[in-house]
Write a protein that holds these residues in place. Structure first.
Motif, short mmCIF file in Angstrom:
data_model
loop_
_atom_site.label_atom_id
_atom_site.label_comp_id
_atom_site.label_asym_id
_atom_site.label_seq_id
_atom_site.Cartn_x
_atom_site.Cartn_y
_atom_site.Cartn_z
N ARG A 1 8.05 -16.89 -16.82
CA ARG A 1 8.19 -17.38 -15.17
C ARG A 1 7.42 -15.71 -14.97
N TRP A 2 7.18 -15.69 -13.15
CA TRP A 2 6.73 -14.25 -12.80
C TRP A 2 7.82 -14.32 -11.96
N ARG A 3 7.96 -12.93 -11.40
CA ARG A 3 9.37 -12.64 -10.76
C ARG A 3 8.74 -11.53 -9.75
N SER A 4 9.19 -11.44 -8.19
CA SER A 4 8.29 -11.10 -7.29
C SER A 4 10.00 -9.93 -6.41
N VAL A 5 9.62 -9.21 -6.41
CA VAL A 5 10.66 -9.07 -5.47
C VAL A 5 10.49 -8.76 -4.13
N ILE A 6 11.47 -9.15 -3.50
CA ILE A 6 11.83 -9.27 -2.29
C ILE A 6 12.28 -8.21 -1.27
N ALA A 7 13.81 -7.97 -1.75
CA ALA A 7 14.52 -6.79 -0.98
C ALA A 7 15.41 -6.12 -2.14
N GLN B 1 5.73 -15.06 7.07
CA GLN B 1 4.44 -14.27 5.88
C GLN B 1 5.72 -14.48 4.81
N LEU B 2 6.47 -15.47 4.47
CA LEU B 2 7.32 -15.46 2.55
C LEU B 2 7.06 -15.47 1.70
N MET B 3 5.35 -16.94 2.27
CA MET B 3 4.93 -17.08 0.86
C MET B 3 4.11 -15.95 0.30
N GLU B 4 3.57 -15.18 1.30
CA GLU B 4 2.69 -13.84 0.49
C GLU B 4 3.69 -13.04 0.23
N ARG B 5 4.95 -13.09 0.10
CA ARG B 5 5.72 -12.36 -0.37
C ARG B 5 6.42 -12.32 -1.65
N ILE B 6 6.00 -13.86 -2.11
CA ILE B 6 6.33 -14.98 -2.96
C ILE B 6 5.45 -14.40 -4.04
N THR B 7 3.78 -14.57 -3.53
CA THR B 7 3.09 -14.61 -4.39
C THR B 7 2.70 -13.60 -4.53
N LEU B 8 2.25 -12.46 -4.14
CA LEU B 8 1.51 -11.67 -3.96
C LEU B 8 2.39 -10.35 -4.95
N GLY B 9 3.93 -10.24 -4.46
CA GLY B 9 5.19 -9.19 -4.57
C GLY B 9 4.51 -8.92 -6.56
N SER B 10 5.31 -7.69 -6.58
CA SER B 10 5.75 -8.20 -8.13
C SER B 10 6.80 -7.50 -8.55
N ALA B 11 7.13 -7.12 -9.43
CA ALA B 11 8.60 -7.06 -10.47
C ALA B 11 9.06 -5.81 -10.24
N THR B 12 8.58 -5.09 -9.43
CA THR B 12 9.28 -3.37 -9.37
C THR B 12 9.39 -3.13 -7.65
#
Length: 564
Positions: free
Chosen positions: A316-322, A372-383
């Motif tokens: 799985r991919w993990r993306s930091v939102i906040a 822009q939540l989908m961009e934050r999910i797919t384009l963010g990183s784990a850090t």
């Protein structure tokens, strides 16, 4: 050669039966291998199984799969002797051993890697056998196997395995027309020519094809836009196709991580509400930070829906939102309380409930706007969270109105219960010093003087919460979703945050004559929203009598393309 059952391995509890092929346990009693060994020791064993001992010559012990779990066996080797057709402990009475079990026994007899008294290691098996086993796995499991060590990484990247997976993903219509050059190569490739490709070639091709297919699916689902909100209209379908999960990562002061999965989720027209509650929260005094992360599988539409309370191991991919700091949580904004909990608010959009008696975590609630939540999910990183690009200039500075032709969508809710949902059109604000207060441009939406604009709230306002053992409601608290659109329909300013009603302190004789006055305020670095309400004792309901937006002048000047 004969097979004789010994004590169960470490993975099998003594005195209990291993699960059957369907996952169910057999009737209670001694395990088949233990029963067989006891019968053989008492002289009442099977007549077709000659007695044997671990001290006999050419004997060696192995650990092998019997179809009902792993068990330890002794192989007694003697020249010219075939494996017993009825090895002791291998079967239930009346059930013949399978051909695969006998074939495995013959293979282990000649296997040079099996030392006397040592179990068979999966890592020590020949590569040909391991490749045959790996050929039955799907792409997700192959990626997991590749994380074991370097040897399994190379085995799990075998071109022959991945070209078959890639060929299976080619749409059926491509078999007749429209196939790309890479797809035609995969469909007509001779296995003997795979050695010409570098190692991992078809693995990379398959991963690229899966990622491209997932992006195409998301693009198709997110293309339709709701004209009243300027947001994607099929967000639920997009989240479902993405296989999206949510977790919070609690870090203590020793930098140890405590990962909690989301237990409840609700999607509104403009926001997403997430809830966590658990019986095993770490002590609050030891926690330093908390991260909200989205978790998506590497391959979309590859796994069945997640089963509650089941740990699903998959890549799985993990993306930091906040990110949030919990060290000064109790010093933050107190939203409200009831008989059991106190609720605190941390920006952006976080609610933390603490037990009154213990000052420990009871629940966590998060509210996220869909813009822009989908961009934050797919384009963010784990850090690092994804930072959206700055808004481009959208208007001119020559009109009489600083902002004109805008549309406001406002909703007050408590996750699954809605109290207000209204759209206000033709929102504007004139230029001039009279409309600027402390560096913010005031945009009036509803005024107290026009009673025809007053809006009632539906139901009793309160923020519902629950834990594993208790549930309650914090009165006069809810979540506000605000979406301000440009004249072209694009979102201009979006906000989703918890709010609470507080008694109003501003003097207003006309408002006081109607009933007790309350106000709600929420905002971010771009501006804030102010709402005035009146409690009508006669009808037992709240009325919104005034609504105003306050936007930063600096922000507006930047968006309008002005120099100052």
């Amino acid at each position: 050669m004969s097979c004789r059952a010994q004590e169960p391995s470490v993975g099998t509890l003594a005195g209990s039966r291993p699960p059957g092929p369907d996952g169910d346990e057999f009737e209670k009693g001694p395990p088949p291998h233990a029963g067989g060994a006891a019968a053989d020791a008492s002289g009442a064993g099977s007549a077709s199984a000659p007695p044997s001992s671990p001290h006999e010559p050419n004997g060696k012990a192995i650990t092998m799969a019997t179809g009902r779990g792993w068990a330890k066996w002794e192989l007694q080797l003697s020249s010219g002797q075939q494996p017993s057709a009825d090895p002791v402990g291998l079967r239930e009475p009346g059930v013949q051993p399978s051909a695969n079990q006998l074939q495995c026994a013959r293979y282990l007899e000649d296997c040079p890697g099996v030392a006397p008294g040592c179990p068979v290691s999966l890592d020590g098996m020949p590569s040909e056998i391991l490749l045959k086993i790996l050929s039955y796995l799907d792409a997700g499991n192959l990626l997991c196997i590749g994380c074991v060590n370097r040897h399994f990484y190379h085995l799990a990247s075998d071109n022959l395995i991945w070209v078959r997976i890639y060929s299976a993903t080619v749409p059926r219509e491509c078999l007749f027309w429209g196939a790309s050059s890479l797809q035609r190569t995969a469909l007509s490739l001779d296995p003997g020519s795979l050695g010409e490709q570098p190692a991992g070639h078809w693995k990379k091709a398959c991963l690229s094809q899966r990622v491209s297919s997932g992006k195409a699916t998301l693009t198709r689902l997110l293309r339709p836009v709701n004209p009243y909100k300027g947001l994607p209209a099929r967000v639920k379908e997009a989240f479902r196709a993405l296989g999206l999960d949510w977790v919070i990562i609690l870090r203590d002061r020793g930098n140890r991580e405590h990962v909690k999965e989301c237990v409840d989720l609700s999607i509104r027209d403009a926001s997403l509400t997430l809830v966590w509650h658990s019986q095993s929260w770490p002590p609050l005094a030891t926690l330093s930070t908390m991260e909200l992360c989205s978790v998506t599988p590497v391959f979309t539409n590859l796994y069945p829906p997640r089963v509650p309370n089941r740990d699903v191991r998959r890549p799985r991919w993990r993306s930091v939102i906040a990110k949030y700091c919990l060290r000064s949580l109790t010093e933050g904004a107190l939203m409200g309380c009831d008989n059991l909990v106190r609720v605190f608010h941390l920006r952006p959009g976080l609610l933390v409930g603490l037990w009154k008696e213990k000052e420990e975590l009871a629940f966590v609630t998060m509210s996220l706007h869909l813009h822009q939540l989908m961009e934050r999910i797919t384009l963010g990183s784990a850090t690092t969270p994804y930072e959206p690009p700055s808004h481009t200039s959208f208007g001119d500075d020559t009109s009489e109105y600083g902002l004109h032709g805008h549309q406001l969508h406002l909703e007050l809710h408590s996750g699954r219960v809605s109290y207000l949902c209204s759209t206000f059109r033709n929102v504007f604000a004139k230029k001039g010093e009279g409309h600027i207060e402390n560096g913010y441009l005031k945009i009036p939406v509803l005024s107290f003087e026009n009673s025809t604009q007053h809006i009632p709230l539906i139901g009793k306002v309160g923020l519902a919460w629950r834990s594993n053992a208790f549930e309650g409601c914090v009165e006069n608290c809810c979540i506000m979703d605000m979406t301000l659109q440009e004249g072209s329909g694009k979102p201009f300013w979006c906000l989703s945050c918890p709010v609470s009603m507080a008694p109003s302190r501003s003097p207003c004789d006309s408002c006081d004559s109607l009933g007790q006055r309350y106000c709600m305020d929420c905002g971010d670095e771009e501006g804030r929203v102010h709402v005035d309400l009146v409690w009508m004792e006669k009808t037992q309901e709240f009325f919104v009598v005034s609504l105003a937006l306050y936007l930063s002048v600096t922000r507006i000047s930047h968006l309008l393309g002005a120099d100052d």
